[in-house]
Write a protein that holds these residues in place. Structure first.
Motif, PDB file in Angstrom:
ATOM      1  N   ASN A 109       0.994  -1.264   0.078  1.00  0.00           N
ATOM      2  CA  ASN A 109       0.113   0.011   0.159  1.00  0.00           C
ATOM      3  C   ASN A 109       0.814   1.202   0.009  1.00  0.00           C
ATOM      4  O   ASN A 109       1.221   1.603   1.028  1.00  0.00           O
ATOM      5  CB  ASN A 109      -0.901   0.041   1.150  1.00  0.00           C
ATOM      6  CG  ASN A 109      -1.949   0.864   1.108  1.00  0.00           C
ATOM      7  OD1 ASN A 109      -2.037   1.879   0.256  1.00  0.00           O
ATOM      8  ND2 ASN A 109      -2.703   1.020   2.227  1.00  0.00           N
ATOM      9  N   GLY A 117      -4.070  -2.377   4.573  1.00  0.00           N
ATOM     10  CA  GLY A 117      -2.898  -2.225   5.573  1.00  0.00           C
ATOM     11  C   GLY A 117      -2.254  -0.975   5.791  1.00  0.00           C
ATOM     12  O   GLY A 117      -2.710  -0.063   5.028  1.00  0.00           O
ATOM     13  N   PRO A 118      -1.216  -1.010   6.390  1.00  0.00           N
ATOM     14  CA  PRO A 118      -0.380   0.487   6.555  1.00  0.00           C
ATOM     15  C   PRO A 118       0.212   0.766   5.428  1.00  0.00           C
ATOM     16  O   PRO A 118       0.709  -0.298   4.622  1.00  0.00           O
ATOM     17  CB  PRO A 118       0.706  -0.102   7.760  1.00  0.00           C
ATOM     18  CG  PRO A 118      -0.023  -1.383   8.378  1.00  0.00           C
ATOM     19  CD  PRO A 118      -0.993  -2.022   7.264  1.00  0.00           C
ATOM     20  N   ALA A 119       0.103   1.799   4.995  1.00  0.00           N
ATOM     21  CA  ALA A 119       0.609   2.576   4.077  1.00  0.00           C
ATOM     22  C   ALA A 119       1.890   3.169   4.257  1.00  0.00           C
ATOM     23  O   ALA A 119       2.458   3.403   5.297  1.00  0.00           O
ATOM     24  CB  ALA A 119      -0.179   3.801   3.587  1.00  0.00           C
ATOM     25  N   ASN A 147       9.031   5.254   6.148  1.00  0.00           N
ATOM     26  CA  ASN A 147       9.923   4.258   7.114  1.00  0.00           C
ATOM     27  C   ASN A 147      11.171   4.639   7.472  1.00  0.00           C
ATOM     28  O   ASN A 147      12.065   3.961   8.145  1.00  0.00           O
ATOM     29  CB  ASN A 147       9.871   2.688   6.848  1.00  0.00           C
ATOM     30  CG  ASN A 147      10.645   2.266   5.608  1.00  0.00           C
ATOM     31  OD1 ASN A 147      11.570   3.168   5.377  1.00  0.00           O
ATOM     32  ND2 ASN A 147      10.334   1.219   5.011  1.00  0.00           N
ATOM     33  N   THR A 196       6.716  -1.212   5.852  1.00  0.00           N
ATOM     34  CA  THR A 196       5.955  -0.507   6.818  1.00  0.00           C
ATOM     35  C   THR A 196       6.946  -0.381   8.102  1.00  0.00           C
ATOM     36  O   THR A 196       7.905  -1.042   8.148  1.00  0.00           O
ATOM     37  CB  THR A 196       4.825  -0.948   7.268  1.00  0.00           C
ATOM     38  OG1 THR A 196       4.727  -2.440   7.954  1.00  0.00           O
ATOM     39  CG2 THR A 196       3.739  -1.218   6.164  1.00  0.00           C
ATOM     40  N   GLN A 197       6.533   0.665   8.898  1.00  0.00           N
ATOM     41  CA  GLN A 197       7.273   0.651  10.134  1.00  0.00           C
ATOM     42  C   GLN A 197       7.520  -0.424  10.848  1.00  0.00           C
ATOM     43  O   GLN A 197       8.411  -0.681  11.372  1.00  0.00           O
ATOM     44  CB  GLN A 197       6.690   2.027  11.127  1.00  0.00           C
ATOM     45  CG  GLN A 197       7.005   3.333  10.549  1.00  0.00           C
ATOM     46  CD  GLN A 197       8.349   3.844  10.493  1.00  0.00           C
ATOM     47  OE1 GLN A 197       9.458   3.133  10.934  1.00  0.00           O
ATOM     48  NE2 GLN A 197       8.363   5.111  10.393  1.00  0.00           N
TER      49      GLN A 197
END
Length: 191
Positions: A45, A97-99, A130, A182-183
């Motif tokens: 994403n 989910g997380p972008a 990130n 992602t992070q």
């Protein structure tokens, strides 16, 4: 009118009628080769934010005329859209989910058409939300011409494949995968 001014007026008229040509590059089209590489990173994403530019590039070609980008966009907008289009076609902009947000800077956006062989010299630094960062550069060679008008047409025609090659170098780099994490995936110290 005195006859001694006629040659001067004739020269001015020739330059006035000749004017400057404008050479417009093609809109960016995604590369099948880039799509194949990017599909390996799905699902993701990814959002792409506008790039910045280190310096204002000269787009004047051999004093014949300027190289225009389609829709009079800036080099930053052209590169940003090109990267987004490549990611979108590969399905990397619509995951759940997380972008992850990518942005960056154009470090070099120049061309050389002064000889029979021309080149686009492009360099970008892409930064992920990130914390990961990746810089790539690419020299894309093309046939120019000794004739200014033909050379400038070739410069504008070569921009799209030059940007495709730059993006291919970016997505082929082993560090590209780190930009998409992602992070939570990257974790502290893994970037």
């Amino acid at each position: 009118m005195k006859s001694k001014y006629k040659p001067f007026l004739a020269i001015c008229l020739c330059f006035g009628l000749a004017g400057c040509d404008t050479y417009t590059a093609a809109p960016y089209g995604v590369s099948v080769g880039n799509d194949v590489i990017l599909k390996h990173f799905a699902p993701a994403n990814v959002t792409v934010r506008p790039f910045t530019e280190a310096s204002d590039p000269s787009m004047l070609c051999r004093l014949v005329g300027p190289i225009h980008l389609p829709g009079n966009v800036t080099p930053q907008a052209y590169i940003t859209k090109a990267l987004f289009d490549e990611l979108e076609l590969a399905g990397l902009t619509s995951g759940s989910g997380p972008a992850v947000t990518l942005t960056g800077r154009i470090d070099k956006f120049s061309f050389d058409s002064m000889f029979e062989e021309g080149s686009w010299n492009l360099a970008i630094t892409v930064v992920s939300s990130n914390g990961a960062k990746l810089s790539v550069s690419n020299k894309y060679d093309f046939a120019a011409s000794f004739v200014g008008d033909a050379a400038c047409h070739n410069v504008s025609d070569a921009l799209e494949p030059a940007v495709q090659a730059l993006i291919r170098k970016l997505v082929s780099d082993p560090g590209f995968a780190a930009l998409l994490k992602t992070q939570a995936q990257a974790g502290p110290g893994n970037v």
